[in-house]
Enzyme design. Structure first.
Site, short mmCIF file in Angstrom:
data_model
loop_
_atom_site.label_atom_id
_atom_site.label_comp_id
_atom_site.label_asym_id
_atom_site.label_seq_id
_atom_site.Cartn_x
_atom_site.Cartn_y
_atom_site.Cartn_z
N PHE A 154 -19.77 9.62 1.54
CA PHE A 154 -18.81 9.22 0.58
C PHE A 154 -18.62 7.76 0.65
O PHE A 154 -19.06 7.08 1.72
CB PHE A 154 -17.49 9.76 1.20
CG PHE A 154 -16.15 9.13 0.54
CD1 PHE A 154 -15.86 9.70 -0.64
CD2 PHE A 154 -15.45 7.69 1.14
CE1 PHE A 154 -14.50 9.53 -1.30
CE2 PHE A 154 -14.39 7.39 0.13
CZ PHE A 154 -14.10 8.24 -0.86
N ASP A 208 0.82 -1.15 0.01
CA ASP A 208 0.05 -0.10 0.13
C ASP A 208 0.87 1.31 0.05
O ASP A 208 2.09 1.02 0.18
CB ASP A 208 -0.85 -0.01 1.29
CG ASP A 208 -1.72 1.40 1.50
OD1 ASP A 208 -2.49 1.56 0.58
OD2 ASP A 208 -1.74 1.58 2.46
N LYS A 209 0.34 2.28 -0.20
CA LYS A 209 1.22 3.46 -0.37
C LYS A 209 0.80 4.50 1.00
O LYS A 209 1.63 4.66 1.65
CB LYS A 209 0.84 4.35 -1.71
CG LYS A 209 1.79 5.82 -1.89
CD LYS A 209 1.22 6.66 -2.96
CE LYS A 209 0.05 7.27 -2.55
NZ LYS A 209 0.10 8.36 -1.51
N GLY A 262 -5.00 3.61 -3.99
CA GLY A 262 -6.23 4.31 -4.30
C GLY A 262 -6.01 5.68 -4.86
O GLY A 262 -7.06 6.32 -5.27
N ASP A 263 -4.77 6.07 -4.78
CA ASP A 263 -4.47 7.55 -5.18
C ASP A 263 -4.48 7.58 -6.68
O ASP A 263 -4.55 6.87 -7.38
CB ASP A 263 -3.07 8.00 -4.54
CG ASP A 263 -2.95 8.56 -3.27
OD1 ASP A 263 -4.47 8.72 -2.77
OD2 ASP A 263 -2.34 8.65 -2.45
N ARG A 302 -5.55 4.06 -8.29
CA ARG A 302 -7.19 4.32 -8.38
C ARG A 302 -7.73 2.67 -8.19
O ARG A 302 -8.75 2.36 -8.70
CB ARG A 302 -7.68 4.80 -9.43
CG ARG A 302 -7.23 6.12 -9.52
CD ARG A 302 -7.92 7.07 -8.52
NE ARG A 302 -7.89 8.70 -8.97
CZ ARG A 302 -8.15 9.60 -8.20
NH1 ARG A 302 -8.36 9.26 -6.98
NH2 ARG A 302 -8.21 10.83 -8.75
N ARG A 336 -1.74 14.91 -2.44
CA ARG A 336 -2.94 14.31 -2.46
C ARG A 336 -3.86 15.66 -2.66
O ARG A 336 -3.94 16.66 -1.93
CB ARG A 336 -3.23 13.53 -1.04
CG ARG A 336 -2.47 12.53 -0.73
CD ARG A 336 -2.66 11.80 0.72
NE ARG A 336 -4.04 11.64 0.93
CZ ARG A 336 -4.42 10.27 0.82
NH1 ARG A 336 -3.57 9.34 0.33
NH2 ARG A 336 -5.77 9.77 1.05
N ASP A 385 -1.22 -1.01 5.88
CA ASP A 385 -1.69 -0.42 7.33
C ASP A 385 -3.31 -0.14 7.54
O ASP A 385 -3.74 0.23 8.68
CB ASP A 385 -1.01 0.71 7.65
CG ASP A 385 -1.60 2.02 6.79
OD1 ASP A 385 -1.46 3.13 7.27
OD2 ASP A 385 -1.83 1.88 5.72
#
Length: 856
Positions: free
Chosen positions: A540, A396-397, A678-679, A785, A597, A811
């Site tokens: 959301f 993950d980022k 997901g960025d 994404r 972001r 995380d």
């Protein structure tokens, strides 16, 4: 024990649940589970047979049990059974003892939980009951700091407007408080036991499921029908905080609660050593059979031609003189004599080594993170040897490679970019360290630690620029943050670091979020306290990728305020925003290149007549028991149109310590590194360069971002053709992805970046090999994404077609499926709760720790 076995009762699958409050007889006819829980595997009667059956699934254990049976047969055994029985019993006993201790602890934990006390309203009076005796339809009273006994529908609380606050650390690891709100109609019941005892509401809701953030149902009471959602539900395992008391009716109990539905067994992970040991034991056994067979044949031949002359001197204590029958007995006898070729100590030695290695990991001071007092933790003792065999790392980022501590860095407002101003010497000018402090009685306050490097934004705020004011006003109103007073200062409890950073930024620029109720939001707008009526929150989710609020101003205007991903917001803008959208896009690209972001902000004023019509459609969708979320999304989509763009925010999320060096070392060790985030694409690529995954020396970085199946296929084919032409790959590779591991890439390096909407097609069966071939020939892969499900599917794809050990590290809750899918799952103790850690095989505080220790 009353109804303790009801949770095990076999019954037809529920389609919907019907409950009458204060009517146990009605509810019991459906056979709903009681609140008794059991997480243990055995009881007094089942321990020996079940545990023995589990242990005999190991090939070595089964072999030695068979051998022991042979040794008790006098006709074929030349050894005492004690020689095999003693070590076998010791091995089985040690494992059984370990399993017994673990299960005893489970029983003790279950008993502790089942015998907790709860105040239950029975016949209009509060009585103290054990948790295991609580039934569906009971009304429970809870006081501050009490654990929630079952999944409850909140009825009334001690707080105004039926509010209460809960801590969900046991569910998701998050310690920030969350708000729940009772229906206005039931909140009026207050603390009156008589009224609550007469409450005869009829609840119809969804069947038990494991969705922690979703609940759909309706309440019929006094001839009216009310919609129920997750805002009215308190889940088992939560703790009531900052609320004197509250009442709730049990909707799910025991094994049907969402907590228990989410505590299923993780998939069993078997290491390559275990698999190899089983294969070795089978081969050794085959070798043993061959040796015994040769000896038996030789014995049969000897008995036929020579042995008959020696029987007077060497009599056989058998029932036959037939050479063939004697040879058969000798075969079994040699199996016993030569049994030591399969060492019974093999598994014991391996288990001891594994346990010692796990302790070394736990005790390693170099992997202890002092700022958070977090040591490394081996959560399993069966996967240690896999740590040195890993070929693919899926990471993950946010919060894993980065710190997930957000800071408002830059912004674009009405086409004007703010942030990053430097003096003549090239040093950043820090000009907004406000000196004013805030208290709850009055003045605008800000944090001394907040910094922003652009004087022009402060000047525009001072001038009363309407665009700037509207921008920060939206940030102060469009969120789900809860304010809390700590040591006389205002502190925000946010469900995500992003929201907390944005609301804090608005606070520091003079638009201060002060308080909220279910129906109002109060802010301090340039020293003037203003209360907005909160009409709706359009939540959301991963599909919408945006959230909105509808508020009414003090002047009576209806405003829709929205924030979300730029690609989504752009689809819902008015045509009048074309020029502003172009300029803002340029700013967003610059922000993304800086690794920030980004979010876009938009708003519009609603027509009152249109709003009233939309409100009725919204009510109909929100009370639906079928496809409620889909219907609400359609209604939300309808009103979130023709919005006006206000600008964009840019939040900085810094890399964790040592990430670039760690990734560079992993790449030098020929380990494939895939980042699943997901960025947005630009941000992910920039982080890739920042952490040395992507380098300027790479021959090419292939970007797959098509929106159709054929276009994705073409982009993958073009990328593969270019790699093949440069390194000389064979065409057969397209049919066998394992062949990519044998290709000599020389000094040529490639990288692949693929978007989530393209990954949908790339993961389809007819295209997955093409995607995997390009990805396997790339030194680094970035999937941006992507959804949590796509993360797991990518890991499963590599496991399916590659003979390689995989590691997934993350995380957050969205990383759990990926962590469970990989051969080895690593959880980072970060800012997003503890779900990833709880699902992991190993946990660490920093990304660099496991790789530095095990791979360098």
């Amino acid at each position: 024990m009353k109804d303790c076995l009801s949770c095990f009762r076999k019954k037809e699958e529920e389609v919907e649940r019907k409950i009458r409050t204060n009517d146990l007889e009605y509810n019991q006819q459906f056979g709903y589970a009681s609140n008794y829980i059991s997480t243990s595997k055995y009881n007094v009667f089942t321990f020996l047979p079940i545990n023995l059956f589990e242990q005999l699934q190991r090939v070595a254990n089964a072999y030695f049990v068979i051998l022991l049976i042979l040794q008790v047969i006098p006709a074929i055994s030349s050894l005492t059974p004690v020689t095999t029985a003693v070590p076998l019993v010791i091995v089985l006993s040690i494992t059984a003892l370990k399993d017994l201790v673990d299960d005893v602890r489970r029983h003790q934990s279950d008993n502790l939980v089942n015998n907790r006390k709860s105040q239950v309203l029975r016949n209009g009076r509060l009585t103290e009951e054990n948790w295991m005796n609580v039934q569906v339809g009971d009304i429970i009273r809870m006081e501050s700091d009490a654990f929630v006994a079952a999944d409850l529908l909140l009825l009334s609380t001690s707080e105004p407007h039926g509010l209460c606050y809960i801590e969900t650390a046991e569910l998701d690891g998050e310690t920030n408080l969350k708000c729940r709100q009772a229906l206005v109609e039931t909140a009026e019941l207050g603390d009156d036991n008589h009224s609550l005892g007469q409450f005869n509401g009829h609840i119809t809701c969804e069947p038990p499921n494991n969705k922690l953030d979703k609940y759909e149902g309706t309440l019929e009471w006094n001839g009216e029908k009310y919609s129920l959602c997750n805002d009215q539900i308190m889940l088992r395992g939560c703790v009531l905080r900052n609320t004197q008391w509250c009442y709730g009716v049990v909707v799910f109990a025991g094994q049907d609660t969402k907590l228990m539905m989410n505590s299923g067994q993780s998939r069993f992970k078997r290491t390559h050593i275990d698999q190899l040991m089983n294969v070795i034991v089978l081969w050794i056994f085959g070798f043993l059979v061959c040796m015994a067979l040769i000896c038996a044949i030789a014995c049969g031949v000897w008995e036929s031609y020579v042995g008959q002359y020696f029987r007077a001197y060497l009599p056989w204590e058998v029932f036959t003189n037939n050479p063939a029958e004697i040879a058969s007995l000798v075969f079994l006898s040699y199996i016993i004599i030569l049994n030591t070729v399969v060492p019974i100590s093999l598994y014991v030695s391996v288990e001891i080594i594994r346990m010692g290695h796990s302790l070394f990991i736990n005790w390693d001071s170099k992997m202890y993170y002092a700022p958070k007092r977090t040591p490394a933790k081996a959560r399993t003792t069966t996967l240690n040897e896999e740590l040195g065999q890993i070929e693919y790392v899926f990471s993950d980022k946010t919060g894993t490679l980065t710190q997930n501590i957000m800071a408002f860095n830059k912004c674009s407002i009405n086409g004007k970019q703010y942030g990053d101003v430097y003096d003549r010497d090239g040093n950043p000018m820090d000009i907004t360290e406000f000196t004013k402090k805030v208290d709850f009685s009055g003045n605008v306050y800000s944090d001394k630690s907040f910094t922003f490097y652009d004087q022009t934004l402060l000047d525009d705020i001072s001038k009363g620029d309407e665009n700037v004011t509207n921008f920060f006003r939206l940030l102060a109103l469009c969120h789900t943050v809860m304010p809390e007073e700590k040591n006389g200062l205002l502190d925000y409890q946010a469900q995500s670091p992003d929201e907390g950073a944005l609301v804090s930024a608005a606070k520091n620029f003079g638009i201060v979020f002060l308080a909220r109720t279910p129906n109002t939001i109060t802010i301090k707008d340039q020293d003037k306290e203003v209360t907005y009526e909160l009409l709706h929150i359009l939540d959301f989710n991963n599909v919408r990728k945006r959230m909105s609020v509808i508020v009414r101003t003090t002047e009576g205007k209806l405003l829709l305020l929205c924030k979300g991903a730029d690609s989504i917001i752009y689809e819902h803008l008015s045509q009048n925003c074309t020029d502003l959208q172009t300029v803002t896009t340029e700013h967003l690209n610059k922000f993304a290149c800086d690794g920030l972001r980004t979010l876009c902000l938009a708003s519009k004023e609603l027509d009152p007549n249109y709003y009233e019509e939309w409100k009725s459609r919204h009510h109909e969708a929100s009370t639906s028991l079928e496809d409620r979320d889909e219907k609400l999304d359609v209604v939300y989509e309808e009103i979130e149109q023709d919005m006006m763009l206000l600008g964009a925010t840019a939040i900085e999320d810094k890399l964790q310590d040592g990430v670039p060096d760690t990734i560079a070392n992993l790449a030098d060790a020929n380990m494939k590194i895939w980042v699943l985030t997901g960025d947005k694409q630009e941000t992910a690529i920039n982080i890739g360069y920042s952490c040395n995954m992507l380098t300027d020396e790479m021959e090419d970085v292939f970007i797959v971002g098509a929106h159709s199946k054929e276009e994705v296929r073409v982009e993958l084919a073009n990328a593969f053709k270019k790699i093949k032409d440069m390194v000389g790959c064979r065409d057969v590779m397209i049919k066998d992805p394992r062949a990519t591991s044998m290709v000599d890439m020389g000094d040529k390096e490639f990288a692949l970046v693929i978007n989530g909407h393209s990954l949908v097609y790339a993961l389809e069966k007819e295209m997955e090999i093409e995607f995997l071939n390009v990805a396997s020939l790339s030194k680094a892969v970035i999937c941006c994404r992507v959804t949590p499900l796509q993360k797991a599917l990518v890991v499963e794809l590599v496991k399916k077609h590659k003979q390689a050990v995989t590691l997934a590290i993350g995380d957050g809750a969205n990383d759990v499926s990926m962590i469970k899918a990989a051969h080895i799952g690593v959880g980072i103790s970060g800012q997003e709760g503890m779900q990833a850690v709880l699902a992991s095989d190993f946990s660490f505080a920093q990304f660099r720790y496991p790789f530095i220790k095990f791979y360098m």
